[in-house]
Design an enzyme around this catalytic site. Structure first.
Site, PDB file in Angstrom:
ATOM      1  N   CYS A 173       0.836  -1.209   0.000  1.00 32.38           N
ATOM      2  CA  CYS A 173       0.000   0.000   0.000  1.00 32.38           C
ATOM      3  C   CYS A 173       0.871   1.260   0.000  1.00 32.38           C
ATOM      4  O   CYS A 173       1.378   1.676   1.049  1.00 32.38           O
ATOM      5  CB  CYS A 173      -0.934  -0.017   1.209  1.00 32.38           C
TER       6      CYS A 173
ATOM      7  N   CYS B  78      -0.494   4.156   2.061  1.00 32.24           N
ATOM      8  CA  CYS B  78      -0.338   3.954   3.513  1.00 32.24           C
ATOM      9  C   CYS B  78       1.110   4.152   3.943  1.00 32.24           C
ATOM     10  O   CYS B  78       1.384   4.768   4.969  1.00 32.24           O
ATOM     11  CB  CYS B  78      -0.742   2.539   3.901  1.00 32.24           C
ATOM     12  N   ASP B  79       2.049   3.611   3.187  1.00 34.36           N
ATOM     13  CA  ASP B  79       3.424   3.490   3.686  1.00 34.36           C
ATOM     14  C   ASP B  79       4.465   4.318   2.939  1.00 34.36           C
ATOM     15  O   ASP B  79       5.622   4.379   3.369  1.00 34.36           O
ATOM     16  CB  ASP B  79       3.835   2.002   3.668  1.00 34.36           C
TER      17      ASP B  79
HETATM   18  C1  FAD Z   1       0.219  -3.921   4.656  1.00 37.23           C
HETATM   19  C2  FAD Z   1      -0.970  -2.995   4.710  1.00 37.23           C
HETATM   20  C3  FAD Z   1      -0.838  -1.758   5.321  1.00 37.23           C
HETATM   21  C4  FAD Z   1      -1.925  -0.901   5.368  1.00 37.23           C
HETATM   22  N1  FAD Z   1      -1.768   0.300   5.996  1.00 37.23           N
HETATM   23  C5  FAD Z   1      -2.825   1.149   6.058  1.00 37.23           C
HETATM   24  C6  FAD Z   1      -2.677   2.412   6.700  1.00 37.23           C
HETATM   25  O1  FAD Z   1      -1.609   2.769   7.194  1.00 37.23           O
HETATM   26  N2  FAD Z   1      -3.773   3.206   6.733  1.00 37.23           N
HETATM   27  C7  FAD Z   1      -4.976   2.859   6.160  1.00 37.23           C
HETATM   28  O2  FAD Z   1      -5.925   3.626   6.235  1.00 37.23           O
HETATM   29  N3  FAD Z   1      -5.132   1.682   5.531  1.00 37.23           N
HETATM   30  C8  FAD Z   1      -4.083   0.821   5.466  1.00 37.23           C
HETATM   31  N4  FAD Z   1      -4.221  -0.373   4.808  1.00 37.23           N
HETATM   32  C9  FAD Z   1      -5.515  -0.685   4.161  1.00 37.23           C
HETATM   33  C10 FAD Z   1      -6.514  -1.137   5.227  1.00 37.23           C
HETATM   34  O3  FAD Z   1      -5.919  -2.152   5.993  1.00 37.23           O
HETATM   35  C11 FAD Z   1      -7.788  -1.629   4.566  1.00 37.23           C
HETATM   36  O4  FAD Z   1      -8.322  -0.646   3.732  1.00 37.23           O
HETATM   37  C12 FAD Z   1      -8.834  -1.971   5.626  1.00 37.23           C
HETATM   38  O5  FAD Z   1      -8.316  -2.899   6.554  1.00 37.23           O
HETATM   39  C13 FAD Z   1     -10.097  -2.542   5.004  1.00 37.23           C
HETATM   40  O6  FAD Z   1     -10.973  -2.839   6.037  1.00 37.23           O
HETATM   41  P1  FAD Z   1     -12.145  -3.904   5.893  1.00 37.23           P
HETATM   42  O7  FAD Z   1     -12.809  -3.910   7.216  1.00 37.23           O
HETATM   43  O8  FAD Z   1     -12.953  -3.616   4.692  1.00 37.23           O
HETATM   44  O9  FAD Z   1     -11.461  -5.304   5.601  1.00 37.23           O
HETATM   45  P2  FAD Z   1     -10.221  -6.097   6.181  1.00 37.23           P
HETATM   46  O10 FAD Z   1      -9.353  -5.291   7.050  1.00 37.23           O
HETATM   47  O11 FAD Z   1      -9.624  -6.753   4.990  1.00 37.23           O
HETATM   48  O12 FAD Z   1     -10.906  -7.207   7.100  1.00 37.23           O
HETATM   49  C14 FAD Z   1     -11.658  -8.239   6.538  1.00 37.23           C
HETATM   50  C15 FAD Z   1     -12.186  -9.136   7.636  1.00 37.23           C
HETATM   51  O13 FAD Z   1     -13.074 -10.092   7.088  1.00 37.23           O
HETATM   52  C16 FAD Z   1     -12.789 -11.364   7.631  1.00 37.23           C
HETATM   53  N5  FAD Z   1     -13.297 -12.354   6.681  1.00 37.23           N
HETATM   54  C17 FAD Z   1     -12.948 -12.582   5.391  1.00 37.23           C
HETATM   55  N6  FAD Z   1     -13.660 -13.584   4.869  1.00 37.23           N
HETATM   56  C18 FAD Z   1     -14.495 -14.013   5.845  1.00 37.23           C
HETATM   57  C19 FAD Z   1     -15.474 -15.032   5.941  1.00 37.23           C
HETATM   58  N7  FAD Z   1     -15.788 -15.820   4.896  1.00 37.23           N
HETATM   59  N8  FAD Z   1     -16.132 -15.207   7.119  1.00 37.23           N
HETATM   60  C20 FAD Z   1     -15.860 -14.409   8.185  1.00 37.23           C
HETATM   61  N9  FAD Z   1     -14.954 -13.421   8.144  1.00 37.23           N
HETATM   62  C21 FAD Z   1     -14.265 -13.233   7.001  1.00 37.23           C
HETATM   63  C22 FAD Z   1     -11.296 -11.370   7.873  1.00 37.23           C
HETATM   64  O14 FAD Z   1     -10.938 -12.344   8.841  1.00 37.23           O
HETATM   65  C23 FAD Z   1     -11.102  -9.938   8.374  1.00 37.23           C
HETATM   66  O15 FAD Z   1     -11.363  -9.880   9.748  1.00 37.23           O
HETATM   67  C24 FAD Z   1      -3.165  -1.272   4.764  1.00 37.23           C
HETATM   68  C25 FAD Z   1      -3.290  -2.520   4.157  1.00 37.23           C
HETATM   69  C26 FAD Z   1      -2.218  -3.387   4.120  1.00 37.23           C
HETATM   70  C27 FAD Z   1      -2.370  -4.744   3.484  1.00 37.23           C
END
Ligand code: FAD
Length: 314
Positions: free
Chosen positions: A138, A141-142
């Protein structure tokens, strides 16, 4: 022997920023939400280190710690958080059926899908070892952590091109590693990259290894045409080869784009099925940030609450 069926008003699938925010709003609205965390409790931020762009943390915070805060806030209002994975759904009726770990059957009046997305990786051992220590998926982000430094980015699509130009504004030099002899990105994006003086595109190139003991201090690149190896002196290594939304179990029921992102009615979290809402990265291939995921989690809970009120259920 049939399994017990549990009835809930609001089921939240996924425990990233979107799921926890939906839980906070749904719990405060007395919907008694039940959340299943999936295999990655806390979501994508649990695999990163410092998060500096989430409002409310002026000094920054470690990703896993921030997600513990989200969890504590969701629990404070009574969210029932359980470890479990949604393995199958049936959205054919007004009661939405969701199977957890193939065993538990939940019948929900509303379902908030917050299953996020997973970054695609190259699959190198060194990439995994140095993830969070110079390797990132990302740039937004980084990138800031590599201000004034030399970095590399792998990828050839529009997102990679956009992230390369974003990094070029912060970093001294950006090497863009492209596997083929041309970029997949649109003509306009290609031009932007090629017109940016501090981006050097390395065509026909593949990453052999990311170098460094405790953090990235280089990358070994192999040119498929010249058969030559080259060492890049970089301190940051970005992977921008795409994301995979975690939405496969919903594909028979919901509208999705060609990559599997769930389609919602613009400006809402509503899917084409009444009572089923999609939030966070599972439906957002554009912004993909914790704060936008949290914002859409809030929308999901408010849409669910209104749906239950209009249906006379809650
Ligand atoms: C390395 C990295 C660094 C990042 N740094 C930043 C940052 O500094 N700032 C920022 O704003 N964003 C950052 N991001 C982006 C940010 O992490 C994502 O945009 C955010 O986490 C998305 O949130 P979400 O809740 O949609 O999904 P996610 O965080 O992807 O969470 C998905 C959830 O769904 C669950 N899940 C999936 N499938 C199933 C299923 N079938 N049944 C039950 N549960 C399930 C998983 O276990 C997880 O808990 C970063 C991403 C990465 C990869």
């Amino acid at each position: 022997m049939s399994n017990a069926i549990e009835k809930v008003d609001c089921l939240i699938i996924g425990s990233g920023p979107a799921g926890y925010t939906a839980a906070i709003y749904a719990a405060r609205a007395a919907l008694k939400p039940v959340m299943y965390t999936g295999m990655q409790p806390g979501g994508q931020l649990t695999i990163t280190t410092e998060v500096e762009n989430y409002p409310g943390y002026p000094k920054g915070i470690q990703g896993p710690e921030m997600m513990e805060d989200f969890k504590a806030q969701a629990e404070r209002f009574g969210t029932d958080i359980r470890f479990g994975y949604a393995s199958k759904v049936d959205f054919s009726g007004t009661i939405h059926k969701v199977w957890i770990d193939e065993t538990t059957e939940v019948h929900a009046n509303t379902v908030i899908i917050a299953t996020g997305a997973s970054a695609k990786w190259l699959g190198l051992h060194s990439e995994e070892r140095l993830n969070g220590f110079g390797v990132s998926a990302c740039a937004v982000c980084d990138g800031f952590f590599f201000k004034g430094q030399d970095v590399a980015i792998v990828g050839a699509g529009d997102t990679a091109a956009e992230e390369a130009t974003y990094l070029a504004k912060l970093c001294k030099k950006v090497y863009m590693i492209v596997r083929r002899g041309e970029m997949r990105a649109s003509k306009a994006m290609r031009q932007r990259v090629l017109n940016t003086p501090n981006i050097e595109v390395l065509f026909d190139s593949e990453t052999k290894e990311i170098l460094g003991e405790k953090s990235v201090d280089g990358a070994l690149i192999y040119n498929n045409k010249t058969k030559q190896e080259r060492k890049l002196d970089v301190t940051g290594f970005f992977v921008a080869i795409g994301h995979q939304p975690n939405t496969a179990i919903f594909k028979d029921w919901l509208e999705m784009d060609e990559s599997g992102y769930i389609k919602t009615i613009p400006g809402t979290s509503k899917t084409k099925i009444k009572g089923v809402f999609a939030v966070g990265d599972a439906q957002d291939k554009v912004y993909r940030q914790a704060v936008t995921a949290a914002g859409s989690g809030c929308m999901g809970a408010l849409d669910a609450e209104r749906y239950l009120a209009e249906a006379g259920i809650h």
